[in-house]
Design an enzyme around this catalytic site. Structure first.
Site, short mmCIF file in Angstrom:
data_model
loop_
_atom_site.label_atom_id
_atom_site.label_comp_id
_atom_site.label_asym_id
_atom_site.label_seq_id
_atom_site.Cartn_x
_atom_site.Cartn_y
_atom_site.Cartn_z
N GLY A 84 -12.96 32.45 38.95
CA GLY A 84 -12.89 31.81 37.64
C GLY A 84 -11.53 31.95 36.98
NE ARG A 120 -18.85 25.33 36.23
CZ ARG A 120 -19.16 26.59 35.97
NH1 ARG A 120 -19.79 26.90 34.86
NH2 ARG A 120 -18.86 27.53 36.82
N GLY A 125 -18.74 33.35 40.20
CA GLY A 125 -19.56 34.29 40.97
C GLY A 125 -19.96 33.75 42.33
CE LYS A 134 -13.92 47.43 36.67
NZ LYS A 134 -15.18 46.99 36.04
P1 ADP Z 1 -11.12 36.00 39.22
O1 ADP Z 1 -11.95 35.57 38.02
O2 ADP Z 1 -10.13 34.95 39.62
O3 ADP Z 1 -11.97 36.47 40.35
P2 ADP Z 1 -10.74 38.63 38.14
O4 ADP Z 1 -11.83 38.40 37.16
O5 ADP Z 1 -10.99 39.60 39.23
O6 ADP Z 1 -10.24 37.24 38.75
O7 ADP Z 1 -9.45 39.19 37.39
C1 ADP Z 1 -8.82 38.52 36.34
C2 ADP Z 1 -8.18 39.47 35.37
O8 ADP Z 1 -7.34 40.42 36.01
C3 ADP Z 1 -7.30 38.74 34.39
O9 ADP Z 1 -7.89 38.79 33.12
C4 ADP Z 1 -5.97 39.52 34.45
O10 ADP Z 1 -5.40 39.75 33.16
C5 ADP Z 1 -6.37 40.81 35.08
N1 ADP Z 1 -5.22 41.49 35.68
C6 ADP Z 1 -4.38 41.02 36.62
N2 ADP Z 1 -3.40 41.89 36.87
C7 ADP Z 1 -3.59 42.96 36.06
C8 ADP Z 1 -2.90 44.19 35.83
N3 ADP Z 1 -1.80 44.49 36.50
N4 ADP Z 1 -3.40 45.02 34.91
C9 ADP Z 1 -4.52 44.72 34.23
N5 ADP Z 1 -5.22 43.57 34.39
C10 ADP Z 1 -4.76 42.70 35.30
MG MG Z 2 -12.99 36.75 36.53
#
Ligand code: ADP
Ligand code: MG
Length: 398
Positions: free
Chosen positions: A355, A36, A378, A203
């Protein structure tokens, strides 16, 4: 709407307030990732080269009571900034008052100071985070012009962005904010096609608005990661112990209907019996996930299918890892897809927002192969949802 940037104003001899996002991770008082700070350098260097008097500030961490101050001082960041700029950065350990005002008034053209964590003001009633009108006005009074370069907080209405902007004549975007606006905002507004969105992560509930918005603008929406299993369930498959949000099955059905012909889910997964880095991995057809296994990654056929869409894309936006990439054994899907996106770099605009997705690509050493990796977690999520971000809205239009 095009936004004014620092190229549109004169800064020579002016006191230039620069809001950056120096909310870096600290481990035992040391900066564990300086990305950053590095990302903000072009803006700061430009202003100093132009003869501006730079007043730099940021939030850092959460400050709930006095005891949080010691761990969240920006002093260590000021020191690092000084090394990266190869220039003295005068650190002022307060957020207001005579010491700060004197330091500002003593600045010469091309000199820089940085003041203390804006969230120290939250101790007196969330003044920074709730955009207390007096605070924004006070900080605005310290400068002649305001440069907002903090994309990471652009989704928040704070005294140090919106508050200052509403109390000063000129508010322009720094180079980093401009880049985020051009790549994320510009791409969503006017993408080169085919436009492939890739969504993953844990999720569905975190990403509902992102899915809806991308379904409006993308040509294909590839879905993997933990959230895919609620969709598989909605399609009538048994998913064993995979991540499921039972209360989102109906929503998943609606989204599948809405995204008919656009949503691509693949048809195989990598499973394990336990959520464990050492757990044995199995390739399973989506029609035959055993009741005692859980989905950990996308399968090889799904990787190949996703790659056919990526190969011809002119725009790719990716949010959310496609599997549990933190466990090397279950990182293959995320890594392969990241790799195949880097292979279209010459023909396409490729963007990562999120992130954990950004962390995954950096961890794989593939960051250079992307057009843009958003610096916001976010903020990039809300931007992908199609929301107007207060920290961007407050910047003057051209
Ligand atoms: P971002 O930060 O890129 O928006 P998220 O916070 O939504 O992404 O999701 C990241 C998390 O999702 C990671 O910690 C990863 O381990 C988890 N994840 C990905 N696939 C699965 C899965 N099949 N089961 C459980 N967790 C998962
Ligand atoms: Mg995340």
């Amino acid at each position: 709407m095009a936004k004014k940037t620092i190229r549109d104003i004169q800064v020579k001899g002016k006191k230039v307030l620069i809001r950056v996002d120096f909310n870096v991770p600290l481990k035992n008082g040391e900066i564990s990732d300086e990305n950053r700070i590095v990302q903000a350098l072009p803006t700061i260097e430009y202003i100093l080269e132009q003869g501006g008097r730079a007043i730099v500030f940021s939030h850092l961490g959460r400050v709930k009571d006095e005891s949080d101050k010691a761990d969240n001082s920006l002093e260590v960041v000021a020191k690092r900034l000084s090394v990266l700029l190869n220039k003295k950065v005068n650190f002022v350990p307060v957020t207001r008052g005579k010491v700060l005002e004197d330091a500002v008034n003593q600045l010469q053209d091309g000199e820089i100071l940085m003041f203390e964590n804006t969230r120290f003001e939250d101790l007196k009633g969330k003044k920074e985070s709730k955009n207390d009108p007096e605070l924004g006005k006070y900080w605005a009074s310290l400068g002649d012009v305001f440069v907002n370069d903090a994309f990471g907080t652009a989704h928040r209405d704070a005294a140090s962005n919106v508050g200052i902007a509403s109390n000063i004549k000129d508010c322009v975007a720094g180079f980093l904010l401009e880049k985020e606006i051009n790549f994320i905002g510009g791409t969503l507004e006017n993408p080169k096609r085919p436009f492939v969105a890739i969504l993953g992560g844990a999720k569905v509930s975190d990403k509902i608005e992102v899915i809806k918005n991308l379904l409006k603008v993308a040509d294909k929406v590839l879905i993997g990661g933990g959230m895919a299993y609620t969709f598989f369930k909605a399609q009538g498959y048994e998913i064993g112990n995979s991540l499921l949000e039972a209360d989102k099955i109906d929503l998943a059905k609606e989204l599948l209907e809405l995204g008919k012909g656009k949503i691509v889910l693949g048809d195989d997964v990598i499973t394990a019996k336990t959520f464990d880095p050492e757990s044995e991995k199995n390739v399973r057809n989506i029609t035959s996930i055993p009741a005692d296994e859980m989905g950990m990654d996308i399968g090889p056929r799904t990787i190949a299918l996703f790659e056919t869409y990526i190969a011809t894309a002119k725009t790719v936006i990716w949010n959310g890892p496609l599997g549990v990439f933190e466990f090397p054994r279950f990182a293959e899907g995320t890594r392969s897809i990241a790799q195949s996106i880097t292979e279209i770099k010459d023909q396409a605009t490729t963007i990562i927002g999120g992130g954990d997705s950004a962390a995954a690509v950096i961890q794989f050493g593939l960051a250079e192969g992307f057009t843009h990796i958003s610096t916001g977690g976010g903020a990039s999520l809300e931007y992908l949802e199609g929301k107007l971000l207060p920290g961007i809205e407050c910047v003057d239009n051209k």
